[in-house]
Scaffold this motif. Structure first.
Motif: not given
Length: 228
Positions: A142-154, A156-157, A160-169
């Motif tokens: 129950g801790v997998a990412p929540l799929v939304t319209s954002g392009q980059y996975l954060d 920590e949270t 998905f968001s519109s900006g790069l949050n981590h260099q690997l993602f």
């Protein structure tokens, strides 16, 4: 006494002839069992001590503060795949991984069936299956990412968001996460070979944020070398 079956995650030799097994069982979840005489000269069943082998065994009730004593060890499924170096490396890595993250896990049919499915798919030489499997475990927890319209996975949270949050993602790595999480057949999602190392690294980062006390498996370096 009761009959159980489970996947062997790790084992430790105890004295000259005995061993302590760590298994994820269908009946109880994670448990440790003391197995007498497995390393005795005439005991041919020590060959069954292969990581992720599915074993059946009889367990005796715990006495005091001790652990279960196991006996009548038998192999449930015999997959002829351990001579493949890549598969062997994957098996050791995944068993090492599960031996850590399932330590506190009780009976969980979803996890048990997912391990069985993974081994079946791996036996067909799917060399990326461990990556998909580790994401599936996050979904079950129950801790997998929540799929939304954002392009980059954060990581920590878990969003998905519109900006790069981590260099690997990166966009490519984040897209793979989306596809695996949302696909009804996640093992069919192709992970390009050049992205597999970074995708595995991204999985480890995500586990670090979302699984308590997670540590990098000792076998990571080996699996990275074999797939370079």
């Amino acid at each position: 006494m009761n009959l159980q079956n489970g996947f062997l995650l790790s084992y430790i030799k105890y004295g000259d002839h005995d061993a302590v097994l760590h298994c994820f069982t269908e009946e109880e979840g994670f448990q440790a069992c003391f197995l007498k005489g497995i390393y005795a000269k005439k005991n041919k069943k020590k060959a069954l001590l292969q990581p992720l082998n599915r074993l059946s065994f009889t367990v005796n009730p715990i006495k005091g503060n001790g652990i279960y004593t196991a006996s009548r060890l038998e192999l449930v499924n015999n997959y002829d795949m351990y001579t493949d170096v890549k598969i062997n490396t994957i098996v050791f890595f995944v068993s090492d991984f599960l031996n850590q993250v399932l330590r506190e896990e009780h009976k969980n049919p979803g996890i048990f069936s997912s391990i069985a499915e993974f081994i079946e798919i791996l036996s067909h030489r799917n060399y990326q299956s461990h990556l998909t499997f580790l994401v599936k475990i996050l979904k079950i927890h129950g801790v997998a990412p929540l799929v939304t319209s954002g392009q980059y996975l954060d990581p920590e949270t878990g969003t998905f968001s519109s900006g790069l949050n981590h260099q690997l993602f990166t966009a490519d790595i984040s897209e793979l996460w989306k596809n695996i999480i949302s696909s009804p057949q996640p093992y069919d999602v192709k992970i390009p070979a050049p992205l597999r190392k970074d995708f595995l690294d991204s999985i480890l980062v995500y586990y670090h944020y979302h699984i308590t006390d997670f540590k990098i498996p000792a076998s990571l370096e080996i699996i990275q070398q074999i797939f370079e």
